[in-house]
Every structure is written in structure tokens, then in C-alpha cells.
Design a protein around this motif. Sequence first.
Motif, PDB file in Angstrom:
ATOM      1  N   GLY A  30       6.672  -7.482 -19.785  1.00 23.13           N
ATOM      2  CA  GLY A  30       6.981  -8.087 -21.073  1.00 23.13           C
ATOM      3  C   GLY A  30       6.552  -9.546 -21.200  1.00 23.13           C
ATOM      4  O   GLY A  30       6.784 -10.173 -22.223  1.00 23.13           O
ATOM      5  N   ALA A  31       5.919 -10.092 -20.154  1.00 21.85           N
ATOM      6  CA  ALA A  31       5.497 -11.501 -20.249  1.00 21.85           C
ATOM      7  C   ALA A  31       4.293 -11.604 -21.183  1.00 21.85           C
ATOM      8  O   ALA A  31       3.319 -10.881 -21.022  1.00 21.85           O
ATOM      9  CB  ALA A  31       5.145 -12.038 -18.872  1.00 21.85           C
ATOM     10  N   GLN A  32       4.393 -12.496 -22.162  1.00 22.01           N
ATOM     11  CA  GLN A  32       3.257 -12.711 -23.068  1.00 22.01           C
ATOM     12  C   GLN A  32       2.434 -13.913 -22.639  1.00 22.01           C
ATOM     13  O   GLN A  32       1.374 -14.177 -23.178  1.00 22.01           O
ATOM     14  CB  GLN A  32       3.746 -12.936 -24.503  1.00 22.01           C
ATOM     15  CG  GLN A  32       4.439 -11.741 -25.095  1.00 22.01           C
ATOM     16  CD  GLN A  32       5.930 -11.954 -25.192  1.00 22.01           C
ATOM     17  OE1 GLN A  32       6.494 -12.777 -24.473  1.00 22.01           O
ATOM     18  NE2 GLN A  32       6.578 -11.215 -26.063  1.00 22.01           N
ATOM     19  N   ALA A  33       2.976 -14.672 -21.670  1.00 20.31           N
ATOM     20  CA  ALA A  33       2.265 -15.874 -21.223  1.00 20.31           C
ATOM     21  C   ALA A  33       2.602 -16.154 -19.769  1.00 20.31           C
ATOM     22  O   ALA A  33       3.671 -15.764 -19.280  1.00 20.31           O
ATOM     23  CB  ALA A  33       2.674 -17.067 -22.094  1.00 20.31           C
ATOM     24  N   ALA A  34       1.669 -16.790 -19.087  1.00 18.14           N
ATOM     25  CA  ALA A  34       1.910 -17.152 -17.687  1.00 18.14           C
ATOM     26  C   ALA A  34       1.240 -18.483 -17.399  1.00 18.14           C
ATOM     27  O   ALA A  34       0.171 -18.789 -17.945  1.00 18.14           O
ATOM     28  CB  ALA A  34       1.345 -16.083 -16.757  1.00 18.14           C
ATOM     29  N   ILE A  35       1.889 -19.275 -16.555  1.00 15.34           N
ATOM     30  CA  ILE A  35       1.218 -20.456 -15.999  1.00 15.34           C
ATOM     31  C   ILE A  35       1.057 -20.191 -14.507  1.00 15.34           C
ATOM     32  O   ILE A  35       2.040 -19.997 -13.788  1.00 15.34           O
ATOM     33  CB  ILE A  35       2.011 -21.748 -16.228  1.00 15.34           C
ATOM     34  CG1 ILE A  35       2.258 -21.967 -17.724  1.00 15.34           C
ATOM     35  CG2 ILE A  35       1.246 -22.941 -15.645  1.00 15.34           C
ATOM     36  CD1 ILE A  35       3.003 -23.253 -18.050  1.00 15.34           C
ATOM     37  N   VAL A  36      -0.187 -20.134 -14.080  1.00 20.58           N
ATOM     38  CA  VAL A  36      -0.486 -19.944 -12.664  1.00 20.58           C
ATOM     39  C   VAL A  36      -0.753 -21.331 -12.093  1.00 20.58           C
ATOM     40  O   VAL A  36      -1.657 -22.039 -12.540  1.00 20.58           O
ATOM     41  CB  VAL A  36      -1.709 -19.013 -12.490  1.00 20.58           C
ATOM     42  CG1 VAL A  36      -2.011 -18.840 -11.003  1.00 20.58           C
ATOM     43  CG2 VAL A  36      -1.459 -17.668 -13.143  1.00 20.58           C
ATOM     44  N   VAL A  37       0.076 -21.715 -11.122  1.00 26.86           N
ATOM     45  CA  VAL A  37       0.060 -23.100 -10.639  1.00 26.86           C
ATOM     46  C   VAL A  37      -0.552 -23.160  -9.242  1.00 26.86           C
ATOM     47  O   VAL A  37      -0.258 -22.324  -8.394  1.00 26.86           O
ATOM     48  CB  VAL A  37       1.505 -23.666 -10.588  1.00 26.86           C
ATOM     49  CG1 VAL A  37       1.494 -25.156 -10.237  1.00 26.86           C
ATOM     50  CG2 VAL A  37       2.230 -23.439 -11.914  1.00 26.86           C
ATOM     51  N   TYR A  38      -1.419 -24.154  -9.033  1.00 29.91           N
ATOM     52  CA  TYR A  38      -1.843 -24.491  -7.676  1.00 29.91           C
ATOM     53  C   TYR A  38      -1.635 -25.986  -7.485  1.00 29.91           C
ATOM     54  O   TYR A  38      -1.303 -26.710  -8.435  1.00 29.91           O
ATOM     55  CB  TYR A  38      -3.296 -24.047  -7.408  1.00 29.91           C
ATOM     56  CG  TYR A  38      -4.345 -24.845  -8.145  1.00 29.91           C
ATOM     57  CD1 TYR A  38      -4.715 -24.503  -9.445  1.00 29.91           C
ATOM     58  CD2 TYR A  38      -4.960 -25.959  -7.563  1.00 29.91           C
ATOM     59  CE1 TYR A  38      -5.669 -25.241 -10.126  1.00 29.91           C
ATOM     60  CE2 TYR A  38      -5.917 -26.698  -8.237  1.00 29.91           C
ATOM     61  CZ  TYR A  38      -6.266 -26.340  -9.516  1.00 29.91           C
ATOM     62  OH  TYR A  38      -7.207 -27.076 -10.196  1.00 29.91           O
ATOM     63  N   ASP A  39      -1.821 -26.420  -6.241  1.00 30.44           N
ATOM     64  CA  ASP A  39      -1.612 -27.819  -5.878  1.00 30.44           C
ATOM     65  C   ASP A  39      -2.997 -28.415  -5.586  1.00 30.44           C
ATOM     66  O   ASP A  39      -3.712 -27.902  -4.706  1.00 30.44           O
ATOM     67  CB  ASP A  39      -0.688 -27.815  -4.634  1.00 30.44           C
ATOM     68  CG  ASP A  39      -0.537 -29.163  -3.970  1.00 30.44           C
ATOM     69  OD1 ASP A  39      -1.266 -30.109  -4.313  1.00 30.44           O
ATOM     70  OD2 ASP A  39       0.317 -29.260  -3.068  1.00 30.44           O
ATOM     71  N   ILE A  40      -3.386 -29.449  -6.310  1.00 30.56           N
ATOM     72  CA  ILE A  40      -4.763 -29.971  -6.163  1.00 30.56           C
ATOM     73  C   ILE A  40      -5.036 -30.529  -4.762  1.00 30.56           C
ATOM     74  O   ILE A  40      -6.177 -30.777  -4.411  1.00 30.56           O
ATOM     75  CB  ILE A  40      -5.122 -31.053  -7.220  1.00 30.56           C
ATOM     76  CG1 ILE A  40      -4.319 -32.333  -7.000  1.00 30.56           C
ATOM     77  CG2 ILE A  40      -4.976 -30.531  -8.644  1.00 30.56           C
ATOM     78  CD1 ILE A  40      -5.044 -33.581  -7.488  1.00 30.56           C
ATOM     79  N   THR A  41      -3.988 -30.709  -3.964  1.00 33.99           N
ATOM     80  CA  THR A  41      -4.191 -31.232  -2.604  1.00 33.99           C
ATOM     81  C   THR A  41      -4.318 -30.105  -1.569  1.00 33.99           C
ATOM     82  O   THR A  41      -4.401 -30.380  -0.373  1.00 33.99           O
ATOM     83  CB  THR A  41      -3.034 -32.170  -2.174  1.00 33.99           C
ATOM     84  OG1 THR A  41      -1.839 -31.391  -1.953  1.00 33.99           O
ATOM     85  CG2 THR A  41      -2.745 -33.231  -3.224  1.00 33.99           C
ATOM     86  N   ASN A  42      -4.344 -28.854  -2.014  1.00 36.48           N
ATOM     87  CA  ASN A  42      -4.286 -27.732  -1.087  1.00 36.48           C
ATOM     88  C   ASN A  42      -5.162 -26.570  -1.601  1.00 36.48           C
ATOM     89  O   ASN A  42      -4.778 -25.876  -2.540  1.00 36.48           O
ATOM     90  CB  ASN A  42      -2.811 -27.315  -0.961  1.00 36.48           C
ATOM     91  CG  ASN A  42      -2.594 -26.189   0.011  1.00 36.48           C
ATOM     92  OD1 ASN A  42      -3.500 -25.417   0.305  1.00 36.48           O
ATOM     93  ND2 ASN A  42      -1.367 -26.084   0.502  1.00 36.48           N
TER      94      ASN A  42
END
Length: 220
Positions: free
Chosen positions: A94-106
Motif C-alpha cells: 500500500g505504499a505510494q511513496a518511498a525514500i531510499v536513503v544512503y549515506d554519502i560517506t559509505n
Amino acid sequence: MEEHHREANKHNGLASPNKLYLTKLVLVGEAAVGKSSLVLRFVKGQYSENHQSTIGAAFLTQTVCLEDATVKFEIWDTAGQERYHSLAPMYFRGAQAAIVVYDITNTETLARAKNSVLELRQQASPNIVIALAGNKADMANERAVDLQEAQAYADDNNLLFMETSAKTAMNVKEIFLAIAMKLPKSSAEAGPWRRGRSGVDLSEATPQRCSSGRCSGGGP
Ligand code: GDP
């Protein structure tokens, strides 16, 4: 009169003025990339180095005002499940949106983020809006992931992309706003918006709409 206007807009495929959309948004990404911190910054305008690693609730809500619509995000954090390298299907459901997060230092966290994008494409609704967030942008002196490389990957995969910092608030509101703007809003496109628990159209039912360009949700 109001009804006629709404009907007309429906037939034009336009969103009705001040329509309220409830949207389930999931945070995805490796442990410690800053998912909870991004939520805390967006919903409460706060940042803490030592906050609890989960938000301590099923989800938090925050409202974004667009010109002719209000988007109320129901924001789901993983509650640490990402440590087991697979998220329960109900998390995505049922998710209509997602934020996929990474760490710019890794760089590892970007590789993991790319896997998560594939998982989302397989398990979530087909027209889910996905944003990639390169978090901890304030730590530029420890940067390991090139901005252009991440941007190129995002472009190739039809993802919104921003580097963010939960610490300085850089691009936090902006990334949620960009998602809100990209969500399908016409009745023709709206499929998942109207289905199931998180697709309920509350346009007639709630007082929490934007008024005079301001949101009820608060935040910085
Ligand atoms: P989660 O496990 O992905 O939810 O990550 P957390 O939100 O718990 O953050 C993990 C650690 O990274 C914590 O110590 C945070 O204070 C830190 N952190 C989160 N976002 C940022 C950021 O934008 N900049 C910096 N410098 N540290 C951050």
C-alpha cells in the motif's frame, strides 16, 4: 456549485482544489544512514545525535501543502527491521511513496539502496514514487559517493534524487515536497490513492487541510 466544479475537474483529469490525499510513505535503507533522523527532522523539526534508533511508533504524519491539494504523509520507519536484510511485505504494502536513503560517506549503503529500489519495484505498487536521498551531506569532507554518479543512477531509474542532511535540514522538506508534487493526483491516475487503508480520499472528512498556504502539520 462546488460539486459541479469538482465533477468538472474530475472529467478534466485535474485534482480538485484543496483535495486532501493520505499517502503511505516508507523509509528504506541500511541501518544508521539516517532514516529516523530524516523523519524526526521533517515531522518535528528536530535533530539529535543520540535519539532512539526507531521512531517508537508505527508511523508519524506530516502534511505538505501544494497549490491545489494537500498531501498528508503517513511516514513509516523500518523500526530496525533492515538489520535482517529483508523487510516484511506488509511494510511495502500500500505504499505510494518511498525514500531510499544512503549515506554519502559509505559506498556500501548506496549498493544496498540500489537493491532496495529493485525490491520496491517488485513488491510495492507499480506506480510508487521513489526518491533517493544521499544523506549526511554535511559530512562532505568524508564523502565516498560521487554526487554525479548517484544522480546518473537516479536518472536512469526514474527516481527523484537529492542529497540531504538531517543534521542541517538541507533538502529535507524539499524531498518530501518533490514527492508530493510527483504523486499522481488525477482520478484517472489515482488508482492506489483510493484503494485500501492508506488510499482513502479524505477530502470530505477532515479539517486538516491547508488553509491560506499553511499546513496544520507544523515543522520548521
Ligand atoms: P537509521 O538507523 O537509518 O534510522 O539512522 P539514524 O537516524 O538512527 O542515524 C544514525 C546516526 O547517524 C545517528 O548517530 C545520527 O545522529 C547520525 N545522522 C543521521 N543523519 C545525519 C546527518 O544528516 N548528518 C550527520 N552528520 N549525521 C547524521
